[in-house]
Scaffold this motif. Structure first.
Motif, PDB file in Angstrom:
ATOM      1  N   MET A  18       5.909 -11.716  10.467  1.00 36.91           N
ATOM      2  CA  MET A  18       7.106 -11.186  11.115  1.00 36.91           C
ATOM      3  C   MET A  18       6.785  -9.998  12.015  1.00 36.91           C
ATOM      4  SD  MET A  18      10.274 -11.515   8.432  1.00 36.91           S
ATOM      5  CE  MET A  18       9.543 -10.619   7.071  1.00 36.91           C
ATOM      6  N   ASP A  19       5.569  -9.483  11.901  1.00 41.95           N
ATOM      7  CA  ASP A  19       5.100  -8.403  12.783  1.00 41.95           C
ATOM      8  C   ASP A  19       6.038  -7.196  12.753  1.00 41.95           C
ATOM      9  OD1 ASP A  19       3.251  -7.280  14.524  1.00 41.95           O
ATOM     10  OD2 ASP A  19       4.286  -7.990  16.315  1.00 41.95           O
ATOM     11  N   LEU A  20       6.385  -6.775  11.551  1.00 43.16           N
ATOM     12  CA  LEU A  20       7.226  -5.593  11.375  1.00 43.16           C
ATOM     13  C   LEU A  20       6.406  -4.340  11.654  1.00 43.16           C
ATOM     14  CD1 LEU A  20       8.827  -6.732   8.006  1.00 43.16           C
ATOM     15  CD2 LEU A  20      10.005  -6.671  10.216  1.00 43.16           C
ATOM     16  N   SER A  21       7.017  -3.361  12.253  1.00 44.12           N
ATOM     17  CA  SER A  21       6.290  -2.130  12.557  1.00 44.12           C
ATOM     18  C   SER A  21       6.111  -1.302  11.294  1.00 44.12           C
ATOM     19  CB  SER A  21       7.047  -1.310  13.599  1.00 44.12           C
ATOM     20  OG  SER A  21       8.337  -0.966  13.120  1.00 44.12           O
ATOM     21  N   VAL A  22       5.038  -0.505  11.268  1.00 42.53           N
ATOM     22  CA  VAL A  22       4.815   0.392  10.139  1.00 42.53           C
ATOM     23  C   VAL A  22       5.989   1.360  10.059  1.00 42.53           C
ATOM     24  CG1 VAL A  22       3.346   2.223   9.222  1.00 42.53           C
ATOM     25  CG2 VAL A  22       2.305   0.224  10.310  1.00 42.53           C
ATOM     26  N   GLY A  23       6.538   1.507   8.875  1.00 31.58           N
ATOM     27  CA  GLY A  23       7.715   2.352   8.720  1.00 31.58           C
ATOM     28  C   GLY A  23       9.009   1.567   8.828  1.00 31.58           C
ATOM     29  N   SER A  24       8.902   0.254   9.031  1.00 29.17           N
ATOM     30  CA  SER A  24      10.095  -0.596   9.101  1.00 29.17           C
ATOM     31  C   SER A  24      10.902  -0.483   7.810  1.00 29.17           C
ATOM     32  CB  SER A  24       9.671  -2.052   9.321  1.00 29.17           C
ATOM     33  OG  SER A  24      10.740  -2.945   9.042  1.00 29.17           O
ATOM     34  N   TYR A  25      12.213  -0.579   7.961  1.00 29.01           N
ATOM     35  CA  TYR A  25      13.103  -0.549   6.796  1.00 29.01           C
ATOM     36  C   TYR A  25      12.711  -1.610   5.780  1.00 29.01           C
ATOM     37  CZ  TYR A  25      17.460  -0.950   4.086  1.00 29.01           C
ATOM     38  OH  TYR A  25      18.382  -1.011   3.074  1.00 29.01           O
ATOM     39  N   TRP A  26      12.221  -2.738   6.275  1.00 26.15           N
ATOM     40  CA  TRP A  26      11.899  -3.855   5.388  1.00 26.15           C
ATOM     41  C   TRP A  26      10.546  -3.710   4.704  1.00 26.15           C
ATOM     42  CZ3 TRP A  26      16.118  -6.024   4.203  1.00 26.15           C
ATOM     43  CH2 TRP A  26      17.153  -6.102   5.143  1.00 26.15           C
ATOM     44  N   LEU A  27       9.830  -2.637   5.038  1.00 23.27           N
ATOM     45  CA  LEU A  27       8.538  -2.406   4.403  1.00 23.27           C
ATOM     46  C   LEU A  27       8.576  -1.242   3.407  1.00 23.27           C
ATOM     47  CD1 LEU A  27       5.980  -2.984   7.312  1.00 23.27           C
ATOM     48  CD2 LEU A  27       6.575  -4.519   5.439  1.00 23.27           C
ATOM     49  N   ASN A  28       9.786  -0.927   2.903  1.00 20.38           N
ATOM     50  CA  ASN A  28       9.800   0.022   1.796  1.00 20.38           C
ATOM     51  C   ASN A  28       9.624  -0.752   0.488  1.00 20.38           C
ATOM     52  OD1 ASN A  28      12.291  -0.846   0.675  1.00 20.38           O
ATOM     53  ND2 ASN A  28      13.472   0.577   1.929  1.00 20.38           N
ATOM     54  N   LYS A  29       9.368  -0.064  -0.593  1.00 18.17           N
ATOM     55  CA  LYS A  29       8.992  -0.715  -1.857  1.00 18.17           C
ATOM     56  C   LYS A  29      10.056  -1.711  -2.346  1.00 18.17           C
ATOM     57  CE  LYS A  29       6.495   3.420  -3.391  1.00 18.17           C
ATOM     58  NZ  LYS A  29       6.957   4.282  -2.268  1.00 18.17           N
ATOM     59  N   ALA A  30      11.314  -1.262  -2.325  1.00 21.39           N
ATOM     60  CA  ALA A  30      12.392  -2.102  -2.852  1.00 21.39           C
ATOM     61  C   ALA A  30      12.561  -3.366  -2.018  1.00 21.39           C
ATOM     62  CB  ALA A  30      13.701  -1.309  -2.886  1.00 21.39           C
ATOM     63  N   ASN A  31      12.542  -3.231  -0.702  1.00 20.54           N
ATOM     64  CA  ASN A  31      12.760  -4.393   0.154  1.00 20.54           C
ATOM     65  C   ASN A  31      11.577  -5.357   0.140  1.00 20.54           C
ATOM     66  OD1 ASN A  31      15.380  -3.743   1.008  1.00 20.54           O
ATOM     67  ND2 ASN A  31      14.598  -2.344   2.571  1.00 20.54           N
ATOM     68  N   VAL A  32      10.364  -4.826   0.065  1.00 20.06           N
ATOM     69  CA  VAL A  32       9.193  -5.702  -0.022  1.00 20.06           C
ATOM     70  C   VAL A  32       9.244  -6.520  -1.307  1.00 20.06           C
ATOM     71  CG1 VAL A  32       6.691  -5.720  -0.391  1.00 20.06           C
ATOM     72  CG2 VAL A  32       7.656  -4.392   1.478  1.00 20.06           C
ATOM     73  N   PHE A  33       9.621  -5.853  -2.392  1.00 18.30           N
ATOM     74  CA  PHE A  33       9.764  -6.551  -3.671  1.00 18.30           C
ATOM     75  C   PHE A  33      10.725  -7.732  -3.533  1.00 18.30           C
ATOM     76  CE2 PHE A  33      11.709  -7.398  -7.751  1.00 18.30           C
ATOM     77  CZ  PHE A  33      10.696  -7.223  -8.686  1.00 18.30           C
ATOM     78  N   SER A  34      11.898  -7.443  -2.977  1.00 11.89           N
ATOM     79  CA  SER A  34      12.932  -8.471  -2.867  1.00 11.89           C
ATOM     80  C   SER A  34      12.581  -9.540  -1.831  1.00 11.89           C
ATOM     81  CB  SER A  34      14.277  -7.822  -2.525  1.00 11.89           C
ATOM     82  OG  SER A  34      14.698  -6.984  -3.583  1.00 11.89           O
ATOM     83  N   LEU A  35      11.956  -9.143  -0.736  1.00 12.58           N
ATOM     84  CA  LEU A  35      11.536 -10.117   0.278  1.00 12.58           C
ATOM     85  C   LEU A  35      10.517 -11.096  -0.283  1.00 12.58           C
ATOM     86  CD1 LEU A  35      11.134  -8.194   3.669  1.00 12.58           C
ATOM     87  CD2 LEU A  35      12.524 -10.243   3.249  1.00 12.58           C
ATOM     88  N   LEU A  36       9.500 -10.562  -0.940  1.00 12.62           N
ATOM     89  CA  LEU A  36       8.457 -11.429  -1.494  1.00 12.62           C
ATOM     90  C   LEU A  36       9.039 -12.396  -2.523  1.00 12.62           C
ATOM     91  CD1 LEU A  36       5.469  -8.924  -1.909  1.00 12.62           C
ATOM     92  CD2 LEU A  36       5.655 -10.802  -0.263  1.00 12.62           C
ATOM     93  N   TYR A  37       9.944 -11.886  -3.347  1.00 10.27           N
ATOM     94  CA  TYR A  37      10.536 -12.768  -4.347  1.00 10.27           C
ATOM     95  C   TYR A  37      11.412 -13.837  -3.692  1.00 10.27           C
ATOM     96  CZ  TYR A  37      13.202 -14.533  -8.272  1.00 10.27           C
ATOM     97  OH  TYR A  37      13.783 -15.370  -9.192  1.00 10.27           O
ATOM     98  N   ALA A  38      12.261 -13.418  -2.757  1.00  8.72           N
ATOM     99  CA  ALA A  38      13.164 -14.381  -2.105  1.00  8.72           C
ATOM    100  C   ALA A  38      12.389 -15.439  -1.332  1.00  8.72           C
ATOM    101  CB  ALA A  38      14.116 -13.630  -1.166  1.00  8.72           C
ATOM    102  N   ILE A  39      11.316 -15.047  -0.654  1.00 10.88           N
ATOM    103  CA  ILE A  39      10.514 -16.013   0.109  1.00 10.88           C
ATOM    104  C   ILE A  39       9.737 -16.934  -0.816  1.00 10.88           C
ATOM    105  CG2 ILE A  39       8.574 -16.216   1.729  1.00 10.88           C
ATOM    106  CD1 ILE A  39       9.472 -13.512   2.924  1.00 10.88           C
ATOM    107  N   SER A  40       9.309 -16.404  -1.960  1.00 10.35           N
ATOM    108  CA  SER A  40       8.506 -17.219  -2.881  1.00 10.35           C
ATOM    109  C   SER A  40       9.297 -18.369  -3.495  1.00 10.35           C
ATOM    110  CB  SER A  40       7.922 -16.340  -3.993  1.00 10.35           C
ATOM    111  OG  SER A  40       8.923 -15.945  -4.930  1.00 10.35           O
ATOM    112  N   VAL A  41      10.621 -18.210  -3.589  1.00  6.57           N
ATOM    113  CA  VAL A  41      11.445 -19.260  -4.230  1.00  6.57           C
ATOM    114  C   VAL A  41      11.321 -20.597  -3.502  1.00  6.57           C
ATOM    115  CG1 VAL A  41      13.779 -19.963  -4.857  1.00  6.57           C
ATOM    116  CG2 VAL A  41      13.020 -17.613  -5.294  1.00  6.57           C
TER     117      VAL A  41
END
Length: 365
Positions: free
Chosen positions: A276-299
Motif C-alpha cells: 500500500m506504500d504508506l508513508s512513515v508516520g501514517s495513521y495506519w502504521l500505529n500499533k493498534a491499526n497495524v494489529f487490526s489491519l494484519l488481522y483483518a487482511i489475514s482472514v
C-alpha cells in the motif's frame, strides 16, 4: 543449594575473557541490550571516578577436559560489561573524551578497576539460570513482562514462531564453540530447519523497518508481544490485553501444528500492507491499526482469497478523511481491550472485504 564464590577481578582480565570468547555476554537467557548512551556514560563515569558498582553474576560453566578451560556466561551485568567494551572500542564519549583520549595513567587506573564478581557453580545450560536471571532483574531497569515471558517460554514452539516473525530468532551457528550458549538447549533443533525453509521477510520487515515501534521498544521486545497477541487472536478470537497468549504458549509448547498457516497468512498480510506504500508516520502504521489491519487482511487470505492493495489503500484513505469518532477512540484509548479491538476489526474488515475480489477475478496482492 547453589554453590558460588565471590571474587574480585580487574577490568582488563574480564574484557580479555570476553574478547577471547571465554565469557559470553549474550547467552540464550539474556535480554537485548537496552541501555541508552546516557546510561552507558553514567556507568563509565562511575568507574573513572573509582566508585564501586554492583556485582556481576556469571555461571562458571562446565570444564572442557580436552582444552582444559571453561566458557562462562554473564547472568547479570550484561549491560554494564557491554558498556565497558563499547567505551574501550571508542563507540561513545564520556565528558567529551573517548577511551583513547585518556592519559596513560587514566587508562591504567581504568583497566585495573576491580569488579566484584559472583561466580555461580552452574553449567551454562542449567535451567536454574533463567530463574536466577529473572530474580536479579526485578529491580531498576527490570525486565518487562514480555522479556520475562520470552525467557520463560523460549522453548515453546508457539513462542519460537512469534520470535521468528519478529526477527528475533537466533539461528545456530556452524561453529560449535561459544555459539552454542546463544541457543536455548531446550529448543527442538528441527524448528530451525523449518524456519530456514519458510521465509517471513515481509512481516519481519514491517515490524523492524516501518517505525511502528521505537528502537527502544524493539530492544525491549514490545513488538514480540504484539505478534504473540496477533497470533493468539487468529486462533481463539478477541480477548483483553495479553490474557490468552500465555494459554497458547502453554497449549502449543510442544507442537504448533498451525505454524505454517499462521506464519504464511501474516507474512502475506504484511506484504499487502507494505504494497500500500504508506508513508512513515501514517495513521495506519500505529500499533493498534497495524494489529487490526494484519488481522483483518489475514482472514480472507486464510480462506484462499486475495486482497487488492491498491483498492484497500483507497478505501483506507477515504475512511480516514471521515473517521468515525468510535473508531478514532478505539485506536487511541484502551487499544488492547476486547471492545476496542472488535470496533476496529468491524470497520476494517468491511474495507478489506471491498478490496477482496470475488473468486475468479483478477487481483493484486
Amino acid at each position: 543449594m547453589i554453590k558460588y564464590h565471590v571474587r574480585s577481578r580487574d577490568l582488563i582480565t574480564v574484557i580479555n575473557e570476553i574478547k577471547a570468547g571465554r565469557l559470553i555476554l549474550d547467552a540464550y537467557f539474556q535480554r537485548n541490550l537496552v541501555w541508552r548512551e546516557i546510561h552507558k556514560q553514567d556507568f563509565i563515569k562511575t568507574i573513572l571516578l573509582g566508585f564501586p558498582c554492583p556485582q556481576i553474576f556469571i555461571s562458571r560453566g562446565a570444564i572442557d577436559v580436552v582444552k582444559m578451560e571453561t566458557t562462562s556466561c554473564v547472568v547479570d551485568g550484561q549491560q554494564r560489561l557491554s558498556a565497558i567494551k563499547s567505551y574501550i572500542e571508542g563507540d561513545f564519549l564520556v565528558d567529551g573524551r573517548s577511551y583513547s583520549d585518556l592519559s596513560g595513567d587514566e587508562k591504567s587506573d581504568f583497566l585495573k578497576y576491580e569488579l566484584a564478581v559472583i561466580e555461580l557453580d552452574l553449567d551454562n545450560n542449567d535451567n536454574r539460570i533463567k530463574d536466577i536471571f529473572q530474580r536479579l532483574n526485578r529491580t531498576s531497569n527490570s525486565l518487562t513482562a514480555i522479556e520475562k515471558i520470552a525467557s520463560q517460554y523460549a522453548p515453546s514452539e508457539f513462542m519460537l514462531v512469534a520470535t521468528y516473525l519478529a526477527g528475533e530468532l537466533e539461528f545456530p551457528s556452524d561453529d560449535d564453540s561459544e555459539e552454542r550458549f546463544r541457543i536455548d538447549p531446550e529448543v527442538d533443533r528441527n524448528f530451525f530447519d523449518w524456519a530456514a525453509s519458510h521465509s517471513v521477510s515481509n512481516i519481519t520487515s514491517l515490524y523492524q523497518d516501518f517505525s511502528i515501534f521505537r528502537s527502544h521498544e524493539l530492544s525491549r521486545k514490545v513488538h514480540l508481544m504484539h505478534i504473540l497477541n496477533l497470533m493468539t487472536t487468529m486462533l481463539v478470537g478477541f480477548f483483553n490485553r495479553n490474557e490468552k497468549s500465555r494459554i497458547c504458549l502453554e497449549d502449543y509448547a510442544q507442537t504448533f501444528a498451525e505454524k505454517e498457516e499462521i506464519s504464511n497468512a501474516l507474512d502475506q498480510a504484511a506484504a499487502v500492507v507494505i504494497s500500500m506504500d504508506l508513508s512513515v508516520g501514517s495513521y495506519w502504521l500505529n500499533k493498534a491499526n497495524v494489529f487490526s489491519l494484519l488481522y483483518a487482511i489475514s482472514v480472507p487470505l486464510r480462506q484462499g482469497k486475495t486482497v487488492d492493495a491498491n483498492i484497500l489503500r483507497s478505501e483506507l484513505d477515504a475512511f480516514e478523511k471521515e473517521l468515525p469518532s468510535s473508531y478514532r477512540i478505539a485506536a487511541a484509548e484502551g487499544v488492547n481491550d476486547v471492545r476496542e479491538r472488535k470496533i476496529r476489526h468491524e470497520a476494517l474488515s468491511k474495507l478489506v472485504g471491498t478490496a477482496t475480489p470475488k473468486m475468479g477475478s483478477g487481483s493484486i496482492v
